[in-house]
Motif scaffolding. Structure first.
Motif, PDB file in Angstrom:
ATOM      1  N   UNK A 139      -7.354 -13.823   6.933  1.00 21.52           N
ATOM      2  CA  UNK A 139      -5.954 -13.647   6.549  1.00 21.52           C
ATOM      3  C   UNK A 139      -5.793 -13.800   5.036  1.00 21.52           C
ATOM      4  N   UNK A 140      -6.452 -14.785   4.453  1.00 20.50           N
ATOM      5  CA  UNK A 140      -6.375 -14.983   3.001  1.00 20.50           C
ATOM      6  C   UNK A 140      -6.900 -13.746   2.269  1.00 20.50           C
ATOM      7  N   UNK A 141      -7.988 -13.163   2.763  1.00 15.41           N
ATOM      8  CA  UNK A 141      -8.529 -11.947   2.142  1.00 15.41           C
ATOM      9  C   UNK A 141      -7.556 -10.774   2.272  1.00 15.41           C
ATOM     10  N   UNK A 142      -6.909 -10.657   3.416  1.00 11.51           N
ATOM     11  CA  UNK A 142      -5.939  -9.581   3.616  1.00 11.51           C
ATOM     12  C   UNK A 142      -4.761  -9.731   2.654  1.00 11.51           C
ATOM     13  N   UNK A 143      -4.300 -10.955   2.477  1.00 10.05           N
ATOM     14  CA  UNK A 143      -3.184 -11.198   1.560  1.00 10.05           C
ATOM     15  C   UNK A 143      -3.621 -10.950   0.121  1.00 10.05           C
ATOM     16  N   UNK A 144      -4.850 -11.336  -0.213  1.00  7.80           N
ATOM     17  CA  UNK A 144      -5.371 -11.084  -1.554  1.00  7.80           C
ATOM     18  C   UNK A 144      -5.430  -9.581  -1.836  1.00  7.80           C
ATOM     19  N   UNK A 145      -5.871  -8.812  -0.873  1.00  9.47           N
ATOM     20  CA  UNK A 145      -5.925  -7.360  -1.038  1.00  9.47           C
ATOM     21  C   UNK A 145      -4.511  -6.793  -1.212  1.00  9.47           C
ATOM     22  N   UNK A 146      -3.557  -7.300  -0.447  1.00 13.13           N
ATOM     23  CA  UNK A 146      -2.167  -6.862  -0.622  1.00 13.13           C
ATOM     24  C   UNK A 146      -1.656  -7.211  -2.013  1.00 13.13           C
ATOM     25  N   UNK A 147      -1.960  -8.409  -2.461  1.00 14.47           N
ATOM     26  CA  UNK A 147      -1.549  -8.836  -3.801  1.00 14.47           C
ATOM     27  C   UNK A 147      -2.126  -7.900  -4.858  1.00 14.47           C
ATOM     28  N   UNK A 148      -3.447  -7.695  -4.826  1.00 12.02           N
ATOM     29  CA  UNK A 148      -4.099  -6.848  -5.831  1.00 12.02           C
ATOM     30  C   UNK A 148      -3.561  -5.423  -5.779  1.00 12.02           C
ATOM     31  N   UNK A 149      -3.402  -4.892  -4.585  1.00 18.89           N
ATOM     32  CA  UNK A 149      -2.875  -3.534  -4.455  1.00 18.89           C
ATOM     33  C   UNK A 149      -1.446  -3.429  -4.942  1.00 18.89           C
ATOM     34  N   UNK A 150      -0.648  -4.436  -4.631  1.00 16.10           N
ATOM     35  CA  UNK A 150       0.743  -4.422  -5.068  1.00 16.10           C
ATOM     36  C   UNK A 150       0.830  -4.481  -6.584  1.00 16.10           C
ATOM     37  N   UNK A 151      -0.011  -5.283  -7.219  1.00 11.77           N
ATOM     38  CA  UNK A 151       0.004  -5.391  -8.680  1.00 11.77           C
ATOM     39  C   UNK A 151      -0.199  -4.016  -9.305  1.00 11.77           C
ATOM     40  N   UNK A 152      -1.103  -3.253  -8.761  1.00 12.63           N
ATOM     41  CA  UNK A 152      -1.389  -1.939  -9.344  1.00 12.63           C
ATOM     42  C   UNK A 152      -0.379  -0.874  -8.904  1.00 12.63           C
ATOM     43  N   UNK A 153       0.009  -0.890  -7.633  1.00 15.66           N
ATOM     44  CA  UNK A 153       0.972   0.104  -7.155  1.00 15.66           C
ATOM     45  C   UNK A 153       2.326  -0.075  -7.829  1.00 15.66           C
ATOM     46  N   UNK A 154       2.678  -1.307  -8.180  1.00 12.48           N
ATOM     47  CA  UNK A 154       3.952  -1.572  -8.848  1.00 12.48           C
ATOM     48  C   UNK A 154       4.037  -0.814 -10.169  1.00 12.48           C
ATOM     49  N   UNK A 155       2.888  -0.596 -10.823  1.00 17.04           N
ATOM     50  CA  UNK A 155       2.889   0.063 -12.131  1.00 17.04           C
ATOM     51  C   UNK A 155       3.401   1.499 -12.059  1.00 17.04           C
ATOM     52  N   UNK A 156       3.172   2.171 -10.948  1.00 17.24           N
ATOM     53  CA  UNK A 156       3.603   3.565 -10.874  1.00 17.24           C
ATOM     54  C   UNK A 156       4.641   3.826  -9.786  1.00 17.24           C
ATOM     55  N   UNK A 157       4.887   2.841  -8.907  1.00 16.31           N
ATOM     56  CA  UNK A 157       5.886   3.034  -7.852  1.00 16.31           C
ATOM     57  C   UNK A 157       7.076   2.090  -7.987  1.00 16.31           C
ATOM     58  N   UNK A 158       6.937   1.048  -8.793  1.00 15.96           N
ATOM     59  CA  UNK A 158       8.050   0.148  -9.056  1.00 15.96           C
ATOM     60  C   UNK A 158       8.312  -0.911  -8.005  1.00 15.96           C
ATOM     61  N   UNK A 159       9.543  -1.437  -8.065  1.00 16.79           N
ATOM     62  CA  UNK A 159       9.960  -2.576  -7.254  1.00 16.79           C
ATOM     63  C   UNK A 159       9.728  -2.411  -5.764  1.00 16.79           C
TER      64      UNK A 159
END
Length: 184
Positions: A139-159
């Motif tokens: 579960x911690x790894x899944x959340x970490x992957x969501x965190x990392x992906x969100x950090x990058x996706x936020x740059x081009x998709x926003x809030x």
């Protein structure tokens, strides 16, 4: 001593803004000294080298980030990230961008990146324990992957990406709670 601390703080602020916007390699020493309003001699006196400056910038950013995500739940963690993006901007992870830009070959930068990412993994692991009452590395790894992906996706998709990540995390945590044995 206060003047020296002010100069260093001004230098770190200017350097972080430039490195974050233009990258480590593309940001020259002339641009750094001009933005900080200092001489190159003063720059070298305070940080020693461009690599030393980048390591100091990453350390300062890491301290700020740690204070921001000092929270008690996974949802609060993602809420803190939304606030971070609103205040700091969203151009992807400065630690990974700088590490990648330097090929992972600059020891000061590689160490700062490793330290920051280890903190993230540990923090998320602790938040999982507080949420479900036990360690769950998957579960911690899944959340970490969501965190990392969100950090990058936020740059081009926003809030919207922060909201999507919070919903996905909620689903994951709820499913993990449902799997936990009930104690009576």
């Amino acid at each position: 001593m206060q003047a020296s601390n002010d100069i260093r703080a001004r230098l770190l602020d200017a350097a972080e803004a430039l490195f974050d916007r233009h990258g480590f390699t593309a940001t020259g020493m002339d641009r750094l000294t001009s933005a900080a309003g200092i001489s190159s001699r003063t720059l070298y006196k305070h940080v020693g080298s461009k690599n030393g400056l980048m390591a100091a910038v990453l350390q300062a950013r890491d301290r700020r980030f740690r204070r921001r995500v000092d929270v008690a739940s996974v949802d609060a963690f993602f809420a803190a990230l939304e606030t971070w993006f609103a205040e700091e901007g969203a151009r992807g992870c400065l630690f990974l961008r700088t590490w990648r830009e330097t090929g992972g070959d600059v020891p000061e930068i590689a160490e700062a990146m490793s330290r920051h990412k280890a903190f993230m993994q540990e923090t998320i692991g602790e938040l999982v324990v507080s949420e479900i009452g036990s360690r769950d590395e998957a579960l911690a790894d899944e959340i970490l992957v969501l965190f990392e992906g969100m950090v990058h996706a936020y740059t081009y998709r926003g809030e919207a990406m922060a909201s999507a990540a919070r919903r996905a995390v909620h689903t994951l945590v709820s499913a993990a709670r449902a799997r936990e044995p009930k104690t009576e």
